[in-house]
Motif scaffolding. Structure first.
Motif: not given
Lengths: 430, 116
Positions: B45-70
């Motif tokens: 996931v290339d976040l170079s064009q992302v200016e801001f991220l909050d806990s909801t954003g973190l949450s969805v990335l955490v969820e996605s990483k877990r899925r990828a690992l599974e």
């Protein structure tokens, strides 16, 4: 009609006169029929606000208005099963009824200027009229005629007018039901808000040598932020915790309540000696649930011992945590472990900070640092450190509210997007 | 929010632009679900064009990483801007995610993972 009247006054041919008068009369009769139909259909559903009742009555009324053999109606509200009505009841087999009235592009047909369609079933002819109902609800009215009955333009116009009025009635009932549902939800949210407010500390525990101030404001009715005190009456140790569950609204609030309860319980068990153990055990207890909900919680657990003036703490991914020593600059204390719910084992260690008179220790949530103003700027950590530094002479009970006010001022007209929680501790001379 | 996706050497590279927060996370989720649903789920996931991220954003990335690992894969991040990087550091989620400066580095890391 006006031009016909003019024509009437100019013409000298009696045959033409008669024709014009006949045409005008026919138009009048049809218009009157439409008005009567409007009135009757709108009266049909007066005083009843249950969708099924309205549909039943509408179908019965229409049967009286047109010379149809039967009247059929099917409605498919979003995400619900379809309902069908017909009068006389059981005129058509359910399956055939469904097929006859099946008109998935109904609203497009109407938009293109068509009245609907005419379909044949056995020895019958059905005038299939889609209803124009706002939103995703699909509904179709069917008027059944014998093959021998003529379906002329005036009849079709009347049928179309009736369909339009019926559509408006149904739309009203659906809107009313939706607003009732909303009111029900609002009441539930109000109750949840009450529960949550009561879960927050109702009093600040008295601790020698320490001023304490705390507040928590959810961004919406309920939130995922929390702070709490667990006081130990015997040795006057002040245990406090601040947490922030990812996400917003009711689900975050529910996970928050669970997290808070477990943390309290672990603090009581360990008697405030080992904040890092509290985090480990809470993480173990809650890990599966967090995983299930795809949530996590940043948590700060602190424990102040009045005799030694030592502040012990452990931090699982939480910020902002600010330490402002009486004779120095304000600085951010960064967490060393991941939030609860991320890894099966948390790695936060216990840290200790001796407090001196005049020292200030604050734990907030990102409702402070992420507060956004109209220009899209964030309050940020630097601004927070600066502001706090300027207020260092104030007692905790004034510093806290002033910082919160400063954040509100910064936000201006922008609504709060995050829950805001702040806990301020100030060491004073004993 | 804008989304771009491309495929390179069996790796899905997702690029987000804008802000990844509670108002945009529902748009981002289907992209992430799709990329991490494959087998093996190798995602950058290339976040170079992302200016801001909050806990909801973190949450969805955490969820996605877990899925990828599974799904026998992983989800790596690259190109984080300073404010976004700070959010990861302050929550110590830089311990949970592997974060790279350049996309090439992230791809190389995934290669190594796949080989090992």
């Amino acid at each position: 009609m006006g031009s016909n009247l003019q024509a009437l006054s100019k013409t000298i041919d009696p045959q033409e006169d008669l024709q014009v008068i006949e045409d005008l009369t026919e138009e009048l009769v049809h218009t009157r029929d439409q008005l009567v139909a409007l009135y009757q259909v709108s009266q049909a559903s007066r005083g009843c606000w249950q969708v099924e009742q309205v549909l039943e009555r509408t179908v019965e009324t229409i049967e009286r208005l047109v010379s149809a053999r039967a009247v059929l109606l099917s409605i498919q509200p979003e995400d619900q099963d379809s309902l069908t009505f017909q009068t006389p009841q059981n005129f058509l087999d359910q399956e055939i009824l469904g097929q006859v009235l099946f008109c998935p592009q109904g609203k497009n047909l109407l938009a293109a200027g068509h009245f609907g369609a005419v379909r044949s079933v056995a020895s019958l002819r059905v005038l299939v009229l889609p209803l124009d109902i706002r939103g995703t609800t699909e509904a179709t009215l069917g008027l059944v005629f014998g093959k021998e009955q003529q379906l002329k333009s005036p009849e079709i116009k009347l049928a179309r007018a009736i369909a339009d009025y019926a559509g408006a009635q149904i739309e009203n009932v659906l809107l009313f039901q939706a607003s009732l549902e909303l009111t029900r939800l609002e009441t539930e949210m109000d109750l949840a808000y009450q529960v949550q407010r009561r879960l927050l500390p109702q009093q600040v525990p008295v601790t020698p040598g320490l001023q304490i101030w705390g507040a928590s404001r959810p961004a919406h009715r309920v939130g995922g932020d929390f702070y709490d005190f667990v006081a130990n009456a015997e040795d006057l140790v002040l245990n406090f915790l601040v947490g922030d569950v990812s996400g917003k609204g009711l689900s975050a609030a529910m996970v928050m309540a669970m997290t808070r309860t477990i943390l309290r319980s672990e603090i009581q068990d360990t008697q405030g000696e080992n904040p890092q153990v509290v985090l480990q055990r809470a993480n173990s207890a809650l890990y599966e649930d967090f995983l299930e909900q795809n949530m996590f919680a940043t948590v700060f657990v602190g424990s102040y011992h009045p005799q030694s003036r030592l502040l012990a703490f452990a931090n699982a991914g939480h910020s902002p945590v600010v330490y402002l020593p009486v004779d120095g600059a304000a600085r951010l204390l960064e967490p060393d472990g991941t939030p609860l719910g991320i890894l099966r084992q948390t790695l936060s260690v216990k840290q200790s900070l001796p407090l001196q008179t005049g020292d200030i220790f604050m734990v907030g949530t990102d409702g402070i640092t992420e507060a956004e103003n109209e220009n899209g700027e964030r309050y940020g950590i630097d601004r927070m450190l600066d502001t706090v530094h300027q207020m260092k002479h104030l007692p905790a009970e004034r510093l806290g509210p002033q910082l919160v006010d400063d954040v509100k001022l910064f936000r201006g007209h922008r609504a709060a997007a995050d829950d805001l929680t702040l806990l301020v501790l100030k060491a004073i001379s004993t | 929010m804008e989304f771009k996706i491309r495929s390179q050497d069996h790796v899905q590279i997702l690029q987000f632009s804008g802000s990844l927060d509670s108002s945009t996370v529902n748009e981002a989720r289907p992209w992430l679900l799709n990329a991490t649903g494959r087998h093996p789920a190798r995602v950058v996931v290339d976040l170079s064009q992302v200016e801001f991220l909050d806990s909801t954003g973190l949450s969805v990335l955490v969820e996605s990483k877990r899925r990828a690992l599974e799904n026998d894969g992983d989800l790596l991040l690259c190109g984080l801007r300073q404010p976004v990087r700070m959010v990861f550091e302050l929550t110590r989620l830089d311990r949970f995610f592997e974060i790279f400066r350049l996309e090439a580095e992230a791809l190389a890391a995934l290669e190594l993972q796949a080989a090992g």
